[in-house]
Scaffold this motif. Structure first.
Motif, PDB file in Angstrom:
ATOM      1  N   GLY A  25       0.778  -1.227   0.000  1.00  0.00           N
ATOM      2  CA  GLY A  25       0.000   0.000   0.000  1.00  0.00           C
ATOM      3  C   GLY A  25       0.806   1.271   0.000  1.00  0.00           C
ATOM      4  N   LYS A  26       2.090   1.201  -0.364  1.00  0.00           N
ATOM      5  CA  LYS A  26       2.963   2.373  -0.324  1.00  0.00           C
ATOM      6  C   LYS A  26       3.600   2.620  -1.699  1.00  0.00           C
ATOM      7  CE  LYS A  26       4.088   1.522   4.544  1.00  0.00           C
ATOM      8  NZ  LYS A  26       5.175   1.214   5.519  1.00  0.00           N
ATOM      9  N   PRO A  27       2.873   3.222  -2.615  1.00  0.00           N
ATOM     10  CA  PRO A  27       3.438   3.499  -3.945  1.00  0.00           C
ATOM     11  C   PRO A  27       4.597   4.483  -3.870  1.00  0.00           C
ATOM     12  CG  PRO A  27       1.037   3.724  -3.937  1.00  0.00           C
ATOM     13  CD  PRO A  27       1.474   3.658  -2.510  1.00  0.00           C
ATOM     14  N   ARG A  28       5.588   4.249  -4.710  1.00  0.00           N
ATOM     15  CA  ARG A  28       6.720   5.174  -4.831  1.00  0.00           C
ATOM     16  C   ARG A  28       6.541   6.111  -6.015  1.00  0.00           C
ATOM     17  NH1 ARG A  28      11.883   1.405  -4.965  1.00  0.00           N
ATOM     18  NH2 ARG A  28      12.938   3.404  -4.673  1.00  0.00           N
ATOM     19  N   ALA A  29       5.660   5.753  -6.905  1.00  0.00           N
ATOM     20  CA  ALA A  29       5.354   6.546  -8.093  1.00  0.00           C
ATOM     21  C   ALA A  29       4.003   6.072  -8.605  1.00  0.00           C
ATOM     22  CB  ALA A  29       6.435   6.386  -9.159  1.00  0.00           C
ATOM     23  N   ALA A  30       3.499   6.744  -9.641  1.00  0.00           N
ATOM     24  CA  ALA A  30       2.211   6.349 -10.215  1.00  0.00           C
ATOM     25  C   ALA A  30       2.261   6.484 -11.722  1.00  0.00           C
ATOM     26  CB  ALA A  30       1.080   7.201  -9.640  1.00  0.00           C
ATOM     27  N   ALA A  31       1.397   5.727 -12.384  1.00  0.00           N
ATOM     28  CA  ALA A  31       1.335   5.748 -13.842  1.00  0.00           C
ATOM     29  C   ALA A  31      -0.114   5.809 -14.308  1.00  0.00           C
ATOM     30  CB  ALA A  31       2.012   4.518 -14.432  1.00  0.00           C
ATOM     31  N   LEU A  32      -0.352   6.612 -15.343  1.00  0.00           N
ATOM     32  CA  LEU A  32      -1.626   6.640 -16.051  1.00  0.00           C
ATOM     33  C   LEU A  32      -1.515   5.703 -17.246  1.00  0.00           C
ATOM     34  CD1 LEU A  32      -2.332  10.480 -16.201  1.00  0.00           C
ATOM     35  CD2 LEU A  32      -3.887   8.794 -15.194  1.00  0.00           C
ATOM     36  N   LEU A  33      -2.478   4.800 -17.410  1.00  0.00           N
ATOM     37  CA  LEU A  33      -2.467   3.875 -18.542  1.00  0.00           C
ATOM     38  C   LEU A  33      -3.567   4.267 -19.520  1.00  0.00           C
ATOM     39  CD1 LEU A  33      -1.992   0.445 -16.688  1.00  0.00           C
ATOM     40  CD2 LEU A  33      -0.285   2.168 -17.299  1.00  0.00           C
ATOM     41  N   PHE A  34      -3.160   4.667 -20.733  1.00  0.00           N
ATOM     42  CA  PHE A  34      -4.104   5.076 -21.777  1.00  0.00           C
ATOM     43  C   PHE A  34      -4.309   3.910 -22.747  1.00  0.00           C
ATOM     44  CE2 PHE A  34      -2.636   9.826 -21.579  1.00  0.00           C
ATOM     45  CZ  PHE A  34      -3.146   9.921 -20.298  1.00  0.00           C
ATOM     46  N   HIS A  35      -5.484   3.316 -22.725  1.00  0.00           N
ATOM     47  CA  HIS A  35      -5.737   2.138 -23.568  1.00  0.00           C
ATOM     48  C   HIS A  35      -5.835   2.513 -25.047  1.00  0.00           C
ATOM     49  CE1 HIS A  35      -9.992   3.085 -24.313  1.00  0.00           C
ATOM     50  NE2 HIS A  35     -10.168   3.302 -23.024  1.00  0.00           N
ATOM     51  N   GLY A  36      -5.716   1.505 -25.893  1.00  0.00           N
ATOM     52  CA  GLY A  36      -5.807   1.694 -27.328  1.00  0.00           C
ATOM     53  C   GLY A  36      -7.232   1.896 -27.792  1.00  0.00           C
ATOM     54  N   ASN A  37      -7.377   2.256 -29.050  1.00  0.00           N
ATOM     55  CA  ASN A  37      -8.687   2.540 -29.617  1.00  0.00           C
ATOM     56  C   ASN A  37      -9.622   1.350 -29.477  1.00  0.00           C
ATOM     57  OD1 ASN A  37     -10.403   4.346 -30.859  1.00  0.00           O
ATOM     58  ND2 ASN A  37      -9.943   3.605 -32.908  1.00  0.00           N
ATOM     59  N   THR A  38     -10.795   1.602 -28.925  1.00  0.00           N
ATOM     60  CA  THR A  38     -11.876   0.636 -28.706  1.00  0.00           C
ATOM     61  C   THR A  38     -11.497  -0.474 -27.724  1.00  0.00           C
ATOM     62  OG1 THR A  38     -11.426  -0.920 -30.537  1.00  0.00           O
ATOM     63  CG2 THR A  38     -12.711   1.042 -31.076  1.00  0.00           C
ATOM     64  N   MET A  39     -10.414  -0.302 -26.979  1.00  0.00           N
ATOM     65  CA  MET A  39     -10.081  -1.268 -25.926  1.00  0.00           C
ATOM     66  C   MET A  39     -10.622  -0.740 -24.592  1.00  0.00           C
ATOM     67  SD  MET A  39      -6.323  -2.567 -27.216  1.00  0.00           S
ATOM     68  CE  MET A  39      -6.296  -4.041 -26.182  1.00  0.00           C
ATOM     69  N   ASN A  40     -10.120  -1.254 -23.469  1.00  0.00           N
ATOM     70  CA  ASN A  40     -10.664  -0.871 -22.170  1.00  0.00           C
ATOM     71  C   ASN A  40      -9.645  -1.151 -21.070  1.00  0.00           C
ATOM     72  OD1 ASN A  40     -10.962  -3.747 -21.544  1.00  0.00           O
ATOM     73  ND2 ASN A  40     -12.659  -3.667 -23.006  1.00  0.00           N
ATOM     74  N   PHE A  41     -10.028  -0.932 -19.811  1.00  0.00           N
ATOM     75  CA  PHE A  41      -9.058  -1.002 -18.720  1.00  0.00           C
ATOM     76  C   PHE A  41      -8.725  -2.422 -18.272  1.00  0.00           C
ATOM     77  CE2 PHE A  41     -12.992  -0.878 -16.099  1.00  0.00           C
ATOM     78  CZ  PHE A  41     -12.725  -1.829 -15.133  1.00  0.00           C
ATOM     79  N   TYR A  42      -9.397  -3.416 -18.832  1.00  0.00           N
ATOM     80  CA  TYR A  42      -9.110  -4.788 -18.393  1.00  0.00           C
ATOM     81  C   TYR A  42      -8.622  -5.682 -19.532  1.00  0.00           C
ATOM     82  CZ  TYR A  42     -14.027  -4.941 -19.866  1.00  0.00           C
ATOM     83  OH  TYR A  42     -15.206  -4.777 -20.558  1.00  0.00           O
ATOM     84  N   THR A  43      -8.134  -5.073 -20.608  1.00  0.00           N
ATOM     85  CA  THR A  43      -7.526  -5.844 -21.693  1.00  0.00           C
ATOM     86  C   THR A  43      -6.174  -5.227 -22.060  1.00  0.00           C
ATOM     87  OG1 THR A  43      -8.685  -4.497 -23.357  1.00  0.00           O
ATOM     88  CG2 THR A  43      -9.729  -6.571 -22.700  1.00  0.00           C
TER      89      THR A  43
END
Length: 276
Positions: A25-43
């Motif tokens: 529970g102690k992140p050292r950094a963070a990342a934004l994940l931008f999915h590809g066209n017509t994809m989603n957050f769980y693929t």
């Protein structure tokens, strides 16, 4: 890792996603994940990167843009999804996701974008110059001619049918039917009239934006992908800061069978770049 399903408000429909954090529970950094066209957050990379990155202490926000999947529904029979997306809406979604992360205590996250998400990522980083690092996973060329390019073996976009479909789209919008669905001979198969016109005119130009990006960049392409469509080397030559390129052997656009290899490359580069 720990995973929490989250919802982020937008000016219209909300966007859903997953907040992945290290086990302690102690992140050292963070990342934004931008999915590809017509994809989603769980693929795709939104699924296979978080288990690896959280081991480095990098928390990951994987989220749906309003233009996720092709056509979907939420809590009614009203259609939404990628067939109706606009570039302005996608840029706004990425911005509100970044604001959500800032409220979590991460005002300058790493940006990781796949395909269309990479093209949008270049725009986001130009607008957010405090970004510490950008990872482009098979980012498309973008720009005003991207919809007119000849379809490759995967039949990406309308190709030689561009003028015909554009005329149909313009006629539908003029007649007051901006969300009318048009068949497109290549992936992603169907698209709204207004969305087709928007994509033909407003998609970020990856190479044109490259000189404005000063943070370190890691650009990956699979060896089976055409380099003119996914121009990692051209981006490297045009980049305004350091850029490393990796071509993954025997690898397609969706990294099928190469997920572990791609994740290892990304983890190695981020660990070095962020000095984790």
């Amino acid at each position: 890792m720990r995973t929490e399903l989250i919802t982020i408000k937008t000016p219209t429909i909300p966007i859903d996603g997953a907040w992945h954090t290290p086990d302690d529970g102690k992140p050292r950094a963070a990342a934004l994940l931008f999915h590809g066209n017509t994809m989603n957050f769980y693929t795709g990379m939104s699924r296979f990167l978080p288990p690896v990155l959280t081991q480095l202490g990098i928390a990951c926000l994987a989220f749906n843009r309003r233009g996720h999947d092709v056509i979907t529904t939420r809590n009614s029979r009203a259609a939404e999804g990628g067939a109706f997306q606009t570039t302005a809406e996608a840029i706004e979604d990425n911005r509100v996701a970044a604001q959500w992360l800032a409220a979590k205590g991460f005002p300058a996250p790493v940006v990781i974008g796949h395909s269309n998400g990479g093209m949008l990522g270049t725009r986001h980083v130009v607008d957010h110059p405090q970004t510490p690092a950008l990872v482009l996973l098979s980012a498309g060329r973008g720009g005003p001619t991207s919809m007119q390019a000849s379809g490759d073996r995967d039949r990406v976009g309308p190709g030689e049918n561009f003028a015909e479909i554009l005329a149909q789209a313009q006629a539908a919008v003029k007649a007051g039917r901006p969300r009318e669905l048009l068949f497109m001979p290549g992936w992603w198969w169907v698209i709204g009239a207004e969305s087709f016109i928007d994509r033909a005119e407003t998609v970020p130009d990856t190479i044109a934006l490259a000189p404005q990006i000063k943070c370190p960049v890691f650009a990956i392409r699979g060896s089976e992908e055409p380099k003119d469509r996914y121009p990692a080397e051209e981006f490297q030559a045009a980049a305004g800061g350091p850029c490393e390129v990796e071509i993954v052997p025997n690898c397609d656009h969706f990294y099928n069978g190469c997920e572990n290899v791609v994740a290892a490359h990304v983890a190695r580069w981020l660990q070095t770049t962020l000095r984790l």
